[in-house]
Enzyme design. Structure first.
Site, PDB file in Angstrom:
ATOM      1  N   TYR A  46       0.829  -1.202   0.000  1.00  0.00           N
ATOM      2  CA  TYR A  46       0.000   0.000   0.000  1.00  0.00           C
ATOM      3  C   TYR A  46       0.865   1.255   0.000  1.00  0.00           C
ATOM      4  O   TYR A  46       1.804   1.394   0.785  1.00  0.00           O
ATOM      5  CB  TYR A  46      -0.917   0.033   1.234  1.00  0.00           C
ATOM      6  CG  TYR A  46      -1.637   1.354   1.372  1.00  0.00           C
ATOM      7  CD1 TYR A  46      -2.716   1.665   0.546  1.00  0.00           C
ATOM      8  CD2 TYR A  46      -1.223   2.303   2.297  1.00  0.00           C
ATOM      9  CE1 TYR A  46      -3.357   2.889   0.639  1.00  0.00           C
ATOM     10  CE2 TYR A  46      -1.858   3.528   2.405  1.00  0.00           C
ATOM     11  CZ  TYR A  46      -2.928   3.818   1.575  1.00  0.00           C
ATOM     12  OH  TYR A  46      -3.554   5.038   1.663  1.00  0.00           O
TER      13      TYR A  46
ATOM     14  N   HIS B  11      -2.470  16.528  -1.649  1.00  0.00           N
ATOM     15  CA  HIS B  11      -2.895  16.594  -0.252  1.00  0.00           C
ATOM     16  C   HIS B  11      -2.593  17.948   0.398  1.00  0.00           C
ATOM     17  O   HIS B  11      -3.067  18.212   1.511  1.00  0.00           O
ATOM     18  CB  HIS B  11      -2.223  15.477   0.549  1.00  0.00           C
ATOM     19  CG  HIS B  11      -2.812  14.122   0.287  1.00  0.00           C
ATOM     20  ND1 HIS B  11      -3.022  13.635  -0.986  1.00  0.00           N
ATOM     21  CD2 HIS B  11      -3.237  13.141   1.128  1.00  0.00           C
ATOM     22  CE1 HIS B  11      -3.553  12.424  -0.916  1.00  0.00           C
ATOM     23  NE2 HIS B  11      -3.697  12.102   0.355  1.00  0.00           N
TER      24      HIS B  11
ATOM     25  N   ASN C 101       1.856  10.689   6.694  1.00  0.00           N
ATOM     26  CA  ASN C 101       1.042   9.754   7.470  1.00  0.00           C
ATOM     27  C   ASN C 101       1.512   9.779   8.919  1.00  0.00           C
ATOM     28  O   ASN C 101       2.336   8.977   9.345  1.00  0.00           O
ATOM     29  CB  ASN C 101       1.176   8.338   6.890  1.00  0.00           C
ATOM     30  CG  ASN C 101      -0.177   7.710   6.651  1.00  0.00           C
ATOM     31  OD1 ASN C 101      -1.165   8.094   7.266  1.00  0.00           O
ATOM     32  ND2 ASN C 101      -0.223   6.743   5.756  1.00  0.00           N
TER      33      ASN C 101
ATOM     34  N   TYR D 216     -16.167  30.188  47.172  1.00  0.00           N
ATOM     35  CA  TYR D 216     -15.466  29.043  46.579  1.00  0.00           C
ATOM     36  C   TYR D 216     -14.299  29.475  45.684  1.00  0.00           C
ATOM     37  O   TYR D 216     -13.281  28.772  45.620  1.00  0.00           O
ATOM     38  CB  TYR D 216     -16.436  28.203  45.745  1.00  0.00           C
ATOM     39  CG  TYR D 216     -17.462  27.435  46.527  1.00  0.00           C
ATOM     40  CD1 TYR D 216     -17.524  27.492  47.915  1.00  0.00           C
ATOM     41  CD2 TYR D 216     -18.388  26.636  45.871  1.00  0.00           C
ATOM     42  CE1 TYR D 216     -18.471  26.788  48.633  1.00  0.00           C
ATOM     43  CE2 TYR D 216     -19.349  25.918  46.575  1.00  0.00           C
ATOM     44  CZ  TYR D 216     -19.389  25.996  47.951  1.00  0.00           C
ATOM     45  OH  TYR D 216     -20.321  25.298  48.644  1.00  0.00           O
TER      46      TYR D 216
ATOM     47  N   ARG E 281     -11.629  29.943  48.337  1.00  0.00           N
ATOM     48  CA  ARG E 281     -11.408  28.807  49.225  1.00  0.00           C
ATOM     49  C   ARG E 281     -10.997  27.553  48.462  1.00  0.00           C
ATOM     50  O   ARG E 281     -10.251  26.708  48.967  1.00  0.00           O
ATOM     51  CB  ARG E 281     -12.683  28.545  50.019  1.00  0.00           C
ATOM     52  CG  ARG E 281     -12.480  27.670  51.219  1.00  0.00           C
ATOM     53  CD  ARG E 281     -13.752  27.206  51.908  1.00  0.00           C
ATOM     54  NE  ARG E 281     -14.939  27.974  51.660  1.00  0.00           N
ATOM     55  CZ  ARG E 281     -16.166  27.496  51.817  1.00  0.00           C
ATOM     56  NH1 ARG E 281     -16.344  26.243  52.196  1.00  0.00           N
ATOM     57  NH2 ARG E 281     -17.231  28.249  51.595  1.00  0.00           N
TER      58      ARG E 281
ATOM     59  N   PHE F 155      -1.723   5.826  12.496  1.00  0.00           N
ATOM     60  CA  PHE F 155      -1.914   7.247  12.172  1.00  0.00           C
ATOM     61  C   PHE F 155      -3.159   7.831  12.828  1.00  0.00           C
ATOM     62  O   PHE F 155      -3.378   9.041  12.792  1.00  0.00           O
ATOM     63  CB  PHE F 155      -2.038   7.427  10.654  1.00  0.00           C
ATOM     64  CG  PHE F 155      -3.043   6.478  10.042  1.00  0.00           C
ATOM     65  CD1 PHE F 155      -4.401   6.629  10.255  1.00  0.00           C
ATOM     66  CD2 PHE F 155      -2.608   5.412   9.269  1.00  0.00           C
ATOM     67  CE1 PHE F 155      -5.315   5.745   9.712  1.00  0.00           C
ATOM     68  CE2 PHE F 155      -3.531   4.520   8.717  1.00  0.00           C
ATOM     69  CZ  PHE F 155      -4.888   4.691   8.943  1.00  0.00           C
TER      70      PHE F 155
ATOM     71  N   GLU G 131     -12.040   5.433   4.738  1.00  0.00           N
ATOM     72  CA  GLU G 131     -11.563   6.011   5.998  1.00  0.00           C
ATOM     73  C   GLU G 131     -12.799   6.519   6.740  1.00  0.00           C
ATOM     74  O   GLU G 131     -13.120   7.708   6.713  1.00  0.00           O
ATOM     75  CB  GLU G 131     -10.535   7.094   5.701  1.00  0.00           C
ATOM     76  CG  GLU G 131      -9.330   6.504   4.970  1.00  0.00           C
ATOM     77  CD  GLU G 131      -8.407   7.531   4.338  1.00  0.00           C
ATOM     78  OE1 GLU G 131      -8.630   8.739   4.544  1.00  0.00           O
ATOM     79  OE2 GLU G 131      -7.465   7.117   3.641  1.00  0.00           O
TER      80      GLU G 131
END
Length: 490
Positions: A52, A82, A194, A277, A280, A326, A411
């Site tokens: 791959y 990409h 990746n 609060y 404190r 990944f 995916e």
């Protein structure tokens, strides 16, 4: 100099490289491991074994076999296609951290890249050449594909960089430092993108800055206690040891030690029996924020030294295995968790600001104004603090629960980890402004009482901060004060 091994990088070393511009190199032994992994890839390519992303397409195209003559073109096309991030670029700090972390991951020797590729990344880092990487566009699974593609472009002499405080083309910067562009070989484009280094880099920067801000928050809260005659009994060690959380115990100890010589703190029953609060419960809340930080630091240090590539090359057994390292879920969860600690650190600070400015809650001039009515003083500073903590509540929504399928459902589950990390860093900026406002108000409060009675530690901090923002003697444009104080704290 920081020597990378792929397995031993620490948060402090990242800080030294990112903040102090410390140079980076790799050990000879590590380089040999990388070379062995590369030789395995080349052997597999020669045997025409189907792998791959090496001789197949990507994502849904994983079933498309690529001709041997096109393997280099495949890797270049991957980076080009990409690199489609949008939005404002990450800071140079984040870009610098991304280069460091990606190089460190490749050095583990399971990605099948050539050592020259890693050395090119370190050369950019050491020369101060920082790739321009858009912040938006990552799903946080299949790695931080878009951001890391932009990070890879300058290695090839493409894309933009920031060099010597100027944005320019990568090709111009490479010429200036006598570097030649790299030509990608089989597997190398995929190995560059990746991974989880965008979300991890943002996470590291956020953690380093949050740690500093938490310490500052404890000191500023101590000054607020002085300005409001806070009851010191609530910080008694016996109270906190019974709860058992070490971070809470540590915060209480810090405040006790900081205020041990203060003449402003009171005992229970002197002015009132209990504080609100937000005074404190400082150790309980900030201690819990420290717990989120400590958890996330542990996860980040693991991820910084992790192999997040796909496929993984195992030289010992001559195999390439497609997996899912990944996937950014561990960091997505961690950064979503950190957002809670950031939000609450700011929330409780804003409530202390309200106690400092509200005349119904203290004996100070209304809104700390020198001329109440004619001048509004810190009134609208509290508005700003309230607006910022409200915005943080929206940003604190977990990004990791929102998965969207991609690549034609190949995916089909993603982490959105980079969104979680980006929001955490954004929230931290908001929190810093809130805490800066608390500091401005706390300083004003103790000055009304008389700074000669302050603790030594808070007085020293007060005097340093006063050089950044002057006393409120009349109304002015307070936006500049808030900005200057926040920048000083950073």
């Amino acid at each position: 100099m920081v020597i990378l091994t792929g397995e031993t990088l620490t948060l402090d070393e990242v800080r030294r490289v990112v903040d102090d511009q410390e140079t980076v190199d790799l050990s000879e032994e590590t380089e040999r491991t990388v070379m062995k992994s590369r030789e395995t890839v080349e052997t597999m390519v020669q045997k025409r074994k189907t792998m791959y992303g090496i001789n197949t397409g990507f994502g849904k195209f994983s079933d498309v076999i690529i001709d041997e003559t096109d393997l280099e073109t495949l890797q270049l096309n991957l980076i080009h296609s990409h690199a489609c991030g949008v939005g404002e670029p990450f800071s140079e700090k984040v870009s610098r951290a991304m280069l460091l972390l990606r190089a460190n991951a490749l050095l583990r020797g399971y990605s099948g890249v050539r050592p020259v590729l890693i050395r090119q990344m370190l050369a950019l880092l050491n020369a101060g050449i920082h790739p321009v990487v858009p912040q938006q566009g990552s799903l946080g699974a299949s790695g931080d594909l878009a951001p890391l593609a932009h990070l890879a472009l300058p290695l090839l002499g493409e894309g933009d960089v920031v060099y010597q405080e100027k944005r320019m083309s990568a090709s111009e910067a490479l010429v200036d430092v006598s570097l030649e562009p790299i030509t990608l070989k089989a597997k190398e484009g995929l190995a560059l993108i990746n991974g989880t280094q965008a979300m991890t880099a943002v996470g590291v920067i956020t953690c380093l800055e949050m740690e500093k801000l938490l310490y500052q928050s404890e000191l500023i809260a101590s000054m607020t206690l002085e300005g409001l005659y806070g009851i010191i009994d609530a910080f008694d060690h016996d109270v906190h040891r019974l709860r058992g959380h070490q971070e809470q115990i540590d915060v209480a100890a810090y405040i006790r030690e900081t205020l041990e010589d203060s003449q402003f703190t009171t005992r229970q029953g002197e002015k009132r029996v209990q504080d609100a609060y937000s005074l404190r419960c400082i150790p309980q809340v900030l201690g819990a924020s420290w717990q989120t930080l400590n958890y996330v630091k542990e996860k980040l240090e693991t991820e910084m030294n992790a192999v997040t590539d796909n496929p993984l090359i195992f030289s010992e057994t001559d195999k390439a295995v497609s997996g899912g390292n990944f996937h950014g879920e561990p960091i997505a969860f961690a950064m979503d968790f950190l957002k809670l600690g950031i939000a609450e650190m700011a929330n409780i600070s804003e409530r202390r600001v309200e106690r400092l400015v509200n005349p119904q809650l203290n004996d100070l001039p209304p809104f700390l104004s020198p001329k109440p009515g004619l001048e509004s003083g810190a009134m609208i500073m509290q508005y700003t603090a309230a607006s910022l903590v409200s915005e943080n509540k929206t940003l604190a929504h977990p990004a990791s629960v929102d998965s969207i399928p991609s690549s034609a459902n190949q995916e089909d589950h993603v982490s959105m980890g980079t969104i979680a990390a980006r929001h955490a860093l954004q929230m931290l900026g908001n929190a810093r402004h809130v805490i800066a406002i608390e500091l401005i108000c706390a300083m004003q409060a103790v000055e009304y009482r008389g700074t000669d009675k302050m603790a030594v530690r808070t007085k020293q901090f007060h005097d340093s901060a006063r050089k950044i923002v002057p006393m409120i003697s009349e109304d002015r444009v307070f936006a500049e004060d808030i900005k200057n104080m926040a920048n000083w704290l950073k």
